[in-house]
Design a protein around this motif. Sequence first.
Motif, short mmCIF file in Angstrom:
data_model
loop_
_atom_site.label_atom_id
_atom_site.label_comp_id
_atom_site.label_asym_id
_atom_site.label_seq_id
_atom_site.Cartn_x
_atom_site.Cartn_y
_atom_site.Cartn_z
N GLU A 244 -32.63 -46.11 -81.98
CA GLU A 244 -32.95 -45.40 -83.22
C GLU A 244 -31.76 -44.54 -83.66
O GLU A 244 -31.39 -44.51 -84.83
N GLU A 245 -31.14 -43.88 -82.68
CA GLU A 245 -29.99 -43.04 -82.98
C GLU A 245 -28.83 -43.89 -83.53
O GLU A 245 -28.17 -43.51 -84.50
N ILE A 251 -26.04 -46.24 -90.44
CA ILE A 251 -26.47 -46.23 -91.84
C ILE A 251 -25.87 -45.00 -92.54
O ILE A 251 -25.34 -45.09 -93.65
N ARG A 252 -25.93 -43.86 -91.85
CA ARG A 252 -25.35 -42.64 -92.44
C ARG A 252 -23.85 -42.81 -92.64
O ARG A 252 -23.29 -42.43 -93.68
N TYR A 253 -23.21 -43.42 -91.69
CA TYR A 253 -21.76 -43.65 -91.75
C TYR A 253 -21.40 -44.47 -92.99
O TYR A 253 -20.48 -44.14 -93.72
N CYS A 293 -34.95 -43.88 -94.37
CA CYS A 293 -34.81 -44.35 -92.99
C CYS A 293 -34.13 -43.29 -92.12
O CYS A 293 -34.44 -43.12 -90.95
N LEU A 294 -33.21 -42.56 -92.70
CA LEU A 294 -32.49 -41.53 -91.96
C LEU A 294 -33.36 -40.31 -91.70
O LEU A 294 -33.24 -39.63 -90.69
N GLU A 295 -34.24 -40.03 -92.65
CA GLU A 295 -34.97 -38.76 -92.60
C GLU A 295 -36.28 -38.83 -91.83
O GLU A 295 -36.92 -37.80 -91.60
N LYS A 346 -45.13 -48.07 -93.62
CA LYS A 346 -44.11 -47.81 -94.63
C LYS A 346 -42.88 -47.13 -94.05
O LYS A 346 -42.29 -46.24 -94.66
N LYS A 347 -42.51 -47.52 -92.87
CA LYS A 347 -41.25 -47.06 -92.28
C LYS A 347 -40.90 -47.94 -91.08
O LYS A 347 -41.73 -48.71 -90.62
N PRO A 348 -39.67 -47.80 -90.56
CA PRO A 348 -39.30 -48.62 -89.40
C PRO A 348 -40.25 -48.37 -88.23
O PRO A 348 -40.74 -47.26 -88.04
#
Length: 461
Positions: A244-245, A251-253, A293-295, A346-348
């Motif tokens: 997950e990390e 994705i953030r990168y 997805c990040l949050e 509605k999320k991973p």
Amino acid sequence: MDVTVKGWVRTFRNNQFIALNDGSTNNNLQIVVDFENTDPALLKRITTGAALSVSGRLVASLGKGQSVDVKATHIEILGDSDPEKYPLQPKKHSLEFLREIAHLRFRTNTFGAIFRVRNTLSFAIHTFFQERGFVYLHTPIITASDAEGAGETFHVTNFDLANPPKTETGEIDFKQDFFGRATNLTVSGQLEGELGAMALSDIYTFGPTFRAENSNTTRHLAEFWMIEPEMAFYDLKDNADLAEELLKYVIRYALDKNKDDIEFLSQRLLDEEKQKPQQDRSELNLLEKLQFCLENDFERLTYTEAIEILKESTPNKKKKFQYLIEGWGTDLQSEHERYLVEKHFKKPVILTDYPKEIKSFYMRQNDDGKTVAAMDILFPGIGEIVGGSQREERLDKLEQRMDEIGIPKDELWWYLDTRRYGGCPHAGFGLGFERLVLFVTGMGNIRDVIPFPRFPKNAEF
Ligand code: ATP
Ligand code: MN
């Protein structure tokens, strides 16, 4: 300031304005041509697709849409491009057509953006692991083992195919082949990765993987890239946390490094979705989806819990699934995975503890005697993006499972040795790189996120 710039012509308007692009960004550089004082023969050769070198002065732009122009003082044609024959006309082409001219599709905005994002993601993956002290391990591409025993491999041979040597009983005699045995292209570097982890503690592989699965889907390639970390002293939860990390990190990168490209791809997707009926459109645009997805924490639940949800789901009750969920034990199809991710949570989602019958022999057996410590990560629009597990480190349990499903222990003697000499709890996973690129670019077909896709009946370029 005087500059010299080189790139390819995207468009040439009014004999005056060249949109020049060198692939570093989708923002073209505008070249202003003093057409009255330029040789008409040269002007004629400034055509879409041509390669140019332009010298001139960088000035503040008078036009809208760009901050600077280059006022050309000297133009050199490095490579002509016949505008009549050039396959990439300055208009909208379908993705299917562009796949047929994959040697040129890099020159479109869409594919420029995709391959810059792909580059960033692969760099981000290395950065993530390197920052954490993982060792990048190169596992073999030619192997004699089929990690899962699943078949689906491409043979590697040096034989004259019309006339391979035969044994007395008429079978192909691989003892006479290049490696003295039957070999194939790797379907996974995991087993070798585990060997590395049993000394280096944390390793990862990132390399090409080959599967001869005849699945003509938008999520399968015959040649794809996989990232396979393997960690000593990790259990299933540590494994899921790391995955997950990693996903959030890369994705953030990409969002930081390729904001413009992802914004472009987000708009592309919006335009594409306008063709669809309202109910088939995404609720979130690409940028929002990535941000979301990040949050949010990925939802974690067991296979058994997921089956309960699916059994009670509307599409199952109304027989809308192509494969109905009858009960515990069946493998999940992509439609079920996507229901859980896109409709229900509605999320991973991270699904764990699958029935041992539908998972590989090396996964650690749980105390219930029915399930193994497996972990799949499911993503919206994609389905499975990560498949992993805690590995069976207990020699007796591992051998017993291999016997049950008929995996020859003598062939994997080296794998079993790690359980004999200082074996320890460990875990790892495989992340399909193209599925990650699909998610981050919002593209719909995996053939569009690798430069030259290999799939059934296609190995052009
Ligand atoms: P699927 O059920 O989607 O075919 P799998 O269970 O065969 O996947 P694994 O063997 O667990 O997948 O492989 C690990 C990861 O590799 C998958 O989670 C997926 O991201 C990726 N992957 C697997 N097969 C392919 C393929 N043919 N093309 C592209 N990526 C793939
Ligand atoms: Mn598969």
